[in-house]
Design an enzyme around this catalytic site. Sequence first.
Site, PDB file in Angstrom:
ATOM      1  N   ALA B  15     -10.522  15.452   8.548  1.00  0.00           N
ATOM      2  CA  ALA B  15     -10.364  15.278   6.878  1.00  0.00           C
ATOM      3  C   ALA B  15     -11.025  14.087   6.187  1.00  0.00           C
ATOM      4  O   ALA B  15     -12.194  14.010   5.277  1.00  0.00           O
ATOM      5  CB  ALA B  15      -8.960  15.557   6.196  1.00  0.00           C
ATOM      6  N   CYS B 130      -4.594   4.296   2.319  1.00  0.00           N
ATOM      7  CA  CYS B 130      -5.231   4.953   1.807  1.00  0.00           C
ATOM      8  C   CYS B 130      -4.304   3.737   0.875  1.00  0.00           C
ATOM      9  O   CYS B 130      -4.799   3.936  -0.309  1.00  0.00           O
ATOM     10  CB  CYS B 130      -4.835   6.289   2.119  1.00  0.00           C
ATOM     11  SG  CYS B 130      -4.256   6.582   2.537  1.00  0.00           S
ATOM     12  N   GLN B 157       2.784  10.802  -2.028  1.00  0.00           N
ATOM     13  CA  GLN B 157       1.078  10.831  -1.028  1.00  0.00           C
ATOM     14  C   GLN B 157       1.126  12.141  -0.555  1.00  0.00           C
ATOM     15  O   GLN B 157       1.217  12.995  -0.607  1.00  0.00           O
ATOM     16  CB  GLN B 157       1.136   9.873  -0.006  1.00  0.00           C
ATOM     17  CG  GLN B 157       1.752   8.230  -0.366  1.00  0.00           C
ATOM     18  CD  GLN B 157       1.742   7.498   0.734  1.00  0.00           C
ATOM     19  OE1 GLN B 157       1.949   7.276   0.730  1.00  0.00           O
ATOM     20  NE2 GLN B 157       0.449   8.085   1.446  1.00  0.00           N
ATOM     21  N   HIS B 250      -3.600  10.553  -4.402  1.00  0.00           N
ATOM     22  CA  HIS B 250      -1.834   9.554  -4.218  1.00  0.00           C
ATOM     23  C   HIS B 250      -1.787   9.091  -5.496  1.00  0.00           C
ATOM     24  O   HIS B 250      -2.570   8.492  -6.130  1.00  0.00           O
ATOM     25  CB  HIS B 250      -2.671   8.277  -2.720  1.00  0.00           C
ATOM     26  CG  HIS B 250      -2.290   9.163  -1.578  1.00  0.00           C
ATOM     27  ND1 HIS B 250      -2.105  10.500  -1.099  1.00  0.00           N
ATOM     28  CD2 HIS B 250      -2.522   8.049  -0.592  1.00  0.00           C
ATOM     29  CE1 HIS B 250      -2.401   9.844   0.109  1.00  0.00           C
ATOM     30  NE2 HIS B 250      -2.276   9.192   0.616  1.00  0.00           N
ATOM     31  N   ASN B 324      -7.381   9.877  -2.308  1.00  0.00           N
ATOM     32  CA  ASN B 324      -6.760   9.199  -0.899  1.00  0.00           C
ATOM     33  C   ASN B 324      -8.521   9.223   0.434  1.00  0.00           C
ATOM     34  O   ASN B 324      -8.632   8.829   1.000  1.00  0.00           O
ATOM     35  CB  ASN B 324      -5.283   9.675  -0.378  1.00  0.00           C
ATOM     36  CG  ASN B 324      -6.012  11.314  -0.243  1.00  0.00           C
ATOM     37  OD1 ASN B 324      -5.594  11.924  -0.848  1.00  0.00           O
ATOM     38  ND2 ASN B 324      -5.780  11.123   1.180  1.00  0.00           N
TER      39      ASN B 324
END
Lengths: 346, 346
Positions: B15, B130, B157, B250, B324
């Site tokens: 990701a 993050c 988150q 987030h 994030n």
Amino acid sequence: MTKQLTVAVVGATGAVGTKMMEQLSKRKFPVGKLKLLASKRSAGKELSFNGETYVLEEATPESFEGVDVALFSAGGSVSTALAHAAAERGAVVIDNTSAFRMDPDVPLVVPEVNRADIKEHKGIIANPNCSTIQMMVALEPIRQAYGLNNLIVSTYQAVSGSGVSAIEELHEQSVQWEKGKDVEATILPVKGDKRHFPIARNVLPQIDVFTDNGFTYEEMKMINETKKIMHAPELPVAATCVRVPVVAGHSESIFIEVEQAGVTVADIQNVLKAAPGVVLQDDPANQEYPTPLEAEGKGETFVGRIRKDLNNDKGFHLWVVSDNLLKGAALNSVQIAEAMLEDGLL
Amino acid sequence: MTKQLTVAVVGATGAVGTKMMEQLSKRKFPVGKLKLLASKRSAGKELSFNGETYVLEEATPESFEGVDVALFSAGGSVSTALAHAAAERGAVVIDNTSAFRMDPDVPLVVPEVNRADIKEHKGIIANPNCSTIQMMVALEPIRQAYGLNNLIVSTYQAVSGSGVSAIEELHEQSVQWEKGKDVEATILPVKGDKRHFPIARNVLPQIDVFTDNGFTYEEMKMINETKKIMHAPELPVAATCVRVPVVAGHSESIFIEVEQAGVTVADIQNVLKAAPGVVLQDDPANQEYPTPLEAEGKGETFVGRIRKDLNNDKGFHLWVVSDNLLKGAALNSVQIAEAMLEDGLL
């Protein structure tokens, strides 16, 4: 033989009203006669209760003649228009809206916390805001044991707190999302406010409209209602209220500072184990903590993730979850009626 | 002519890795030669970058010969196994995992906050967690202006913080949910942990596994990394980290107490208006506040809902949102490399 009462439910088709009917039935509240009252628009609709069919009548001042208890959950304007008329006709009004909560003549009651306030009523008793109730159930036993100096809460609130249309909006947006379509928002964050934002795959830091100090009404409700329920006008309380894409169950991340020094996590856990309406769900080693999905449909307030602050000996962090439509609304209203019955006030 | 660098990306299919490639391209980082490194399992796969196709090679110590900058985002175990080997071969490692963040020999860098720390590196520079990064971007300008006494954060988150499989899990559960099927959970809250809970229509107060003090590793990362980045080992910091059914972005509900008395909301807003990497989005009257859905795909950190505490003159509440995977990970890593290039450190 238990006394049978004439009960009116105002707003029986709403998200909370539906649950009020369920709770009256499930808890075997002694409903001798039931009157389902609604707006002119909903009058004539049929609803069933304990196997019988009832036709909704338009709510007017005269509807409350002969009513012992009237549970209101049809919005603040309906309560403002009709609650006093109902009380004047001898009904005890248990109002789930915010219309009278801060009225000094109206007790604001969570039975586990301030049941004694009920007897001061002058015809109307207010049910606190959903997010306030579960926080009171969890924190009052701690305050009783160790005192309370400070309270800061951030909420994770379910869409059902905004009613049936908000639940439908989350479903519709989720379907749109999974199909790759544009997501339409017309209800949340606040029905009738100027702008609307998607709630699916999003969180919205606005519940209710804004007040002049930058806090929302929802946040001010949590702050002011907490002080009233705890009889602690000087208690510092701060709240940030956030809507999350959950159908039912409000969650709260709470920081408290107690008065007494040297309190341990085990002390807090022991207080909560013995507290009415609380289920302690706090075992990190086994990943035991409350979640809204698990709390849905249950009447208790679930508390976990209790940690001592790493810098402040009197500081603790908690995670508090409850079904906002049950303990946060319908169940608490019915429990107020039950407490009155037990205490000979009905 | 700009110096052309040999860049390695370790974990390019993840990701964060995917976003690292996007950022290198989008920001026109001077990539002369690109090496895409992966586990044995992923070796042989093809990825495109700037219109050319690259074949993933298995990452070995020798892979880093001739590499100028190596961006690691393939999990802590890969960084532990290979980062020193890469550094020994002359590559500057910018590591997105938690493997070296608290190592006193490794600078932990948010370029807007502590860019000067970069030059202390001994071959490895760590990219913070993050949820820490966006909080630092928002709070350091306030701390520089008015000091900081206390910090309490509750997070909201996104699932993408747990990787591609968690994003897929949210999608699958949402589809199951809308079809009325049982929802299966196999990834969240923590891949490989003992128990799994649905994230669709739910929030989970667990990110990463638990430490002995009852805080999760994610919470301890926010606490410890904040102190390291701000060079403020005595600063009281507390965190509650919660996963919400959001794909990217987030959000953080933050309480701070500043040192200086008499600071106003307008003062804080003015500081943030001038702060690098920050977009002030704070106009309650027009329902202007950050949301994760709107922040997705953007590189800035968005701040709104700034309110003065009602009891504490030095207390303020803020709502901070950022993507994030971008500022929280890929973008910050690329920005560290850019800062090094500008400062003649590459």
